[in-house]
Design an enzyme around this catalytic site. Structure first.
Site, short mmCIF file in Angstrom:
data_model
loop_
_atom_site.label_atom_id
_atom_site.label_comp_id
_atom_site.label_asym_id
_atom_site.label_seq_id
_atom_site.Cartn_x
_atom_site.Cartn_y
_atom_site.Cartn_z
N GLU A 1 0.83 -1.20 0.00
CA GLU A 1 0.00 0.00 0.00
C GLU A 1 0.87 1.25 0.00
OE1 GLU A 1 -3.15 -1.97 3.12
OE2 GLU A 1 -2.26 -0.04 3.53
N CYS B 1 5.48 -7.55 6.74
CA CYS B 1 6.52 -7.08 7.67
C CYS B 1 6.83 -8.17 8.67
CB CYS B 1 6.06 -5.81 8.39
SG CYS B 1 7.37 -5.09 9.40
N CYS C 1 4.57 -5.87 14.98
CA CYS C 1 4.05 -5.02 16.06
C CYS C 1 2.61 -5.43 16.34
CB CYS C 1 4.11 -3.54 15.67
SG CYS C 1 5.78 -2.98 15.34
N GLU D 1 9.81 -2.82 7.38
CA GLU D 1 10.85 -2.16 8.16
C GLU D 1 11.94 -1.73 7.16
OE1 GLU D 1 12.00 -1.01 11.25
OE2 GLU D 1 13.69 -0.60 9.93
N CYS E 1 -1.46 1.84 8.34
CA CYS E 1 -0.55 0.95 7.63
C CYS E 1 -1.09 -0.49 7.56
CB CYS E 1 0.77 1.00 8.40
SG CYS E 1 1.89 -0.32 8.10
S1 SF4 Z 1 4.32 -0.88 12.57
FE1 SF4 Z 1 5.87 -0.89 10.94
S2 SF4 Z 1 7.48 -2.21 11.81
FE2 SF4 Z 1 5.66 -2.63 13.03
S3 SF4 Z 1 4.68 -4.41 12.00
FE3 SF4 Z 1 3.77 -2.52 11.14
S4 SF4 Z 1 4.97 -2.13 9.29
FE4 SF4 Z 1 6.18 -3.53 10.57
#
Ligand code: SF4
Length: 367
Positions: free
Chosen positions: A108, A131, A135, A180, A353
């Protein structure tokens, strides 16, 4: 996908070398890249200052295909979001059988407008497919890592957002989408060079931000990049115990190590580091967290960006109340920390995200 070199992966030098090898004058590389980046033309047939034979050669030898835009949404505040598939051919994308694609090859990107005194158009782009960090509050981490994007695919997101938005060109770039960035260091730094280059997208280094959960050795390496970009460390918790609950990778890196790496980055680049902090209702948004965060920011002499969480089903986190967010900011400011609350944009189009990809994926599996 083809094995031909992709136009968005090339520079004047590498393209010049290639075309010289095919018998074309090397200076034509500059003309081709001018069509791509200044005129936003990626069809060699339309590059009218090149001869017919040269145009054919370019079509035969280079890959000019673009990632397939599977979803494009426009929010009421002007935010635009695209879901791009990197594996579909144009034919597949238009066929009813494959139009949903496979989320393992999708990323995206978002364009966020801001009509300040100097209007901004910020591209928030992805560096990886999925990713690995995982998180706990993020939709992108739900399915793990499916792969790295190439430099060309990273550049292309900015290019595509610039052409989708007819109002103006992209002025700022933030690596805050999926992935990341420092875990894909070589491709991300190559992409930054093209995004910054006068022959490329021509965006000043000061307007490019790389956001990382923190890989100390890569942060130090980034300090040596000749382009003065902004480094943002995604802290999200003010102490190691809470950070490890929220960010699995924090088990192997302490906040102290990140502060040391951030200082090294500042010494090398002269650029102040920003701390990013997503406020999760009732989890990391209490007054004692603000006080602890102020101590970390002081050690790093950094400013702090507060971000209100955007809820993502099925994740068990909630958006904090506005009054609590303001109190959190005031506590930091009283401690002498420069602290901003980032405006929430595009809430009506799932702009957090990984949210659009996740929702698209749910639709695919329900069909
Ligand atoms: S916040 Fe950033 S680093 Fe953490 S899982 Fe989502 S995309 Fe990955």
């Amino acid at each position: 996908m083809t094995s031909r070199p992709h136009i968005f992966d090339l520079t004047p030098d590498t393209l010049g070398e290639l075309i010289a090898g095919w018998g074309m004058p090397a200076y034509r590389a500059g003309q081709v890249l001018e069509w791509v980046y200044q005129q936003q033309v990626t069809d060699p047939e339309q590059m009218t200052n090149l001869g017919k034979a040269d145009r054919q050669l370019l079509s035969d030898k280079l890959d000019f295909t673009r990632g397939m835009v599977l979803g494009h949404q426009l929010a009421t505040d002007g935010t635009q979001k695209m879901l791009i598939d990197w594996s579909l051919s144009p034919q597949e994308a238009t066929s009813s059988l494959n139009v949903l694609g496979d989320s393992n090859s999708q990323t995206e990107c978002v364009m966020i407008p801001a009509n300040d005194a100097r209007p901004r158009r910020t591209a928030c782009i992805s560096s990886q497919i999925g990713c690995a960090v995982g998180c706990k509050f993020c939709a992108s981490g739900l399915g793990g890592l499916d792969g790295n994007l190439t430099a060309g695919q990273i550049v292309q997101q900015v290019w595509q957002l610039g052409t989708k938005d007819k109002v103006g060109r992209i002025s700022h770039v933030v690596f805050m989408g999926m992935g990341e960035p420092l875990a894909n260091f070589a491709e991300v730094t190559r992409a930054i060079k093209t995004i910054n280059a006068p022959w490329g997208l021509g965006i000043s280094g000061r307007r490019i931000t790389v956001s990382t959960v923190g890989l100390p050795s890569q942060i130090r390496k980034l300090g040596g990049l000749e382009i003065p970009i902004t480094l943002a460390i995604s802290l999200h918790a003010p102490n190691d115990v809470l950070r490890r609950e929220l960010i699995p990778w924090a088990k192997s890196v302490t906040i102290e190590e990140l502060v040391d790496a951030g200082r090294a980055y500042f010494n090398e680049s002269g650029r102040e580091v920003t701390l990013e902090y997503i406020l999760l209702g009732g989890v990391n948004d209490q007054p004692q967290h603000a006080q602890e965060l102020a101590q970390v920011a002081k050690k790093l002499r950094s400013n702090v960006n507060l971000i209100r969480y955007n809820e993502v089903a099925p994740l068990p986190f909630s958006r904090p109340a506005d009054a609590g967010v303001r109190l959190f900011q005031q506590t930091l400011q009283t401690a002498g920390i420069n602290c901003h609350i980032r405006a929430s944009r595009g809430r009506d189009i799932a702009a957090a995200c990984g949210q659009l990809r996740h929702e698209h994926d749910q639709r695919t599996s329900n069909n």
